[in-house]
Scaffold this active site. Sequence first.
Site, PDB file in Angstrom:
ATOM      1  N   THR A 110       0.807  -1.210   0.000  1.00  0.00           N
ATOM      2  CA  THR A 110       0.000   0.000   0.000  1.00  0.00           C
ATOM      3  C   THR A 110       0.850   1.274   0.000  1.00  0.00           C
ATOM      4  O   THR A 110       2.026   1.269   0.399  1.00  0.00           O
ATOM      5  CB  THR A 110      -0.955   0.007   1.206  1.00  0.00           C
ATOM      6  N   GLN A 132      -1.566   3.955   7.077  1.00  0.00           N
ATOM      7  CA  GLN A 132      -1.175   3.100   5.958  1.00  0.00           C
ATOM      8  C   GLN A 132       0.108   2.342   6.249  1.00  0.00           C
ATOM      9  O   GLN A 132       0.308   1.227   5.762  1.00  0.00           O
ATOM     10  CB  GLN A 132      -1.036   3.935   4.686  1.00  0.00           C
ATOM     11  N   HIS A 135       0.003  -1.365   7.525  1.00  0.00           N
ATOM     12  CA  HIS A 135      -0.330  -2.495   6.671  1.00  0.00           C
ATOM     13  C   HIS A 135       0.840  -3.443   6.477  1.00  0.00           C
ATOM     14  O   HIS A 135       0.667  -4.659   6.442  1.00  0.00           O
ATOM     15  CB  HIS A 135      -0.787  -1.997   5.291  1.00  0.00           C
ATOM     16  N   GLU A 202      -1.282   5.254  -4.803  1.00  0.00           N
ATOM     17  CA  GLU A 202      -2.519   4.503  -4.605  1.00  0.00           C
ATOM     18  C   GLU A 202      -3.566   5.385  -3.926  1.00  0.00           C
ATOM     19  O   GLU A 202      -4.700   5.495  -4.389  1.00  0.00           O
ATOM     20  CB  GLU A 202      -2.225   3.274  -3.750  1.00  0.00           C
ATOM     21  N   HIS A 203      -3.199   5.970  -2.804  1.00  0.00           N
ATOM     22  CA  HIS A 203      -4.066   6.907  -2.077  1.00  0.00           C
ATOM     23  C   HIS A 203      -3.389   8.275  -2.067  1.00  0.00           C
ATOM     24  O   HIS A 203      -2.239   8.388  -1.645  1.00  0.00           O
ATOM     25  CB  HIS A 203      -4.274   6.476  -0.624  1.00  0.00           C
ATOM     26  N   ASP A 236     -11.452   3.295   2.908  1.00  0.00           N
ATOM     27  CA  ASP A 236     -11.271   1.870   3.169  1.00  0.00           C
ATOM     28  C   ASP A 236     -12.561   1.202   3.627  1.00  0.00           C
ATOM     29  O   ASP A 236     -12.805   0.037   3.313  1.00  0.00           O
ATOM     30  CB  ASP A 236     -10.196   1.664   4.247  1.00  0.00           C
ATOM     31  N   GLU A 290      -0.569  -1.853 -47.514  1.00  0.00           N
ATOM     32  CA  GLU A 290       0.135  -2.616 -46.493  1.00  0.00           C
ATOM     33  C   GLU A 290       0.723  -3.926 -47.046  1.00  0.00           C
ATOM     34  O   GLU A 290       1.216  -4.746 -46.274  1.00  0.00           O
ATOM     35  CB  GLU A 290      -0.804  -2.919 -45.315  1.00  0.00           C
ATOM     36  N   HIS A 295      -6.029  -9.697 -48.090  1.00  0.00           N
ATOM     37  CA  HIS A 295      -7.062  -8.943 -47.381  1.00  0.00           C
ATOM     38  C   HIS A 295      -8.005  -8.281 -48.391  1.00  0.00           C
ATOM     39  O   HIS A 295      -9.232  -8.329 -48.250  1.00  0.00           O
ATOM     40  CB  HIS A 295      -6.431  -7.863 -46.501  1.00  0.00           C
TER      41      HIS A 295
END
Length: 310
Positions: A110, A132, A135, A202-203, A236, A290, A295
């Site tokens: 985290t 945090q 964690h 992340e946060h 959270d 191409e 094709h």
Amino acid sequence: APGGRSVYPSSVIMNAVPAQEAGVESIALASPPQREHGGLPHPTILAACALLGVDEVYAVGGAQAVAMFAYGTESCAPANMVTGPGNIWVAAAKRYFTGRIGIDTEAGPTEIAVLADDTADPVHIASDLISQAEHDPLAAAVLVTDSVDLAEAVEKELEPQVAATRHVEDRILPALRGRQSAIVLVDGLEEGLRVVDAYGAEHLEIQTADAAAVADRVRNAGAIFVGPWAPVSLGDYCAGSNHVLPTGGCACHSSGLSVQSFLRGIHIVDYTRDALAEVAHHVVTLAEAEDLPAHGAAIKARFGWKVPQQ
């Protein structure tokens, strides 16, 4: 497949509910076995599964759980997608198996970054960084500020708050003292915004004057928490945002887990003869440019090898 030693029933909710809302028909969950509970997942995990109606639960944690879902076993069918937060081993396993399975994002360890100016409360910032850090010893806690006074006040405030909580020696202090955590001094808000965008946390908390306007200018973050009354802990457990979020800079290209994570778009092409005739010459021209003549031939064959000209 949450990993690590801790028990997070909130992760069960954050992963299962979006999948259920997306209409996923089969949901399996893995959670680390607990010695004190006879090798089963923690009772709070099982209770959350029961409330949500998730009845396929495996006592497996970490990278092993990701591998189990990727390959399957005699008792566990292979999964199409694996989601959820975890430690560095879980994140590494999800990266390794990407392609064999779908993943949400690399969600762990985290991170929290706080962009703050001299209007911020150092007590709030210190508590949020610690929240945090508890964690994982590899959790990142970063303060970005243009205020030396605030930086010093936060450093001073960390000591008594750390001393008053749990998980100090095994998680919080290693996280706060690790190279992944820092106080970053910048020359002003503009430079601070460049720093947090480059980091892609992340946060990300915005604790500045006119925080909402500052938040609107952020490009890269898993989730943004605006102002002094929106701590990460709120997201959270209660705010409604998902806490399975991209880490390690993945916020520059990935989003947090949501209903959309479990949905796929399938492109459908349905033309009439007249509709194909209208664009056939474009397809043939591009195919020839191409050097892929077959094709173009696939179009010509439908019109007796003579493409209508527009």
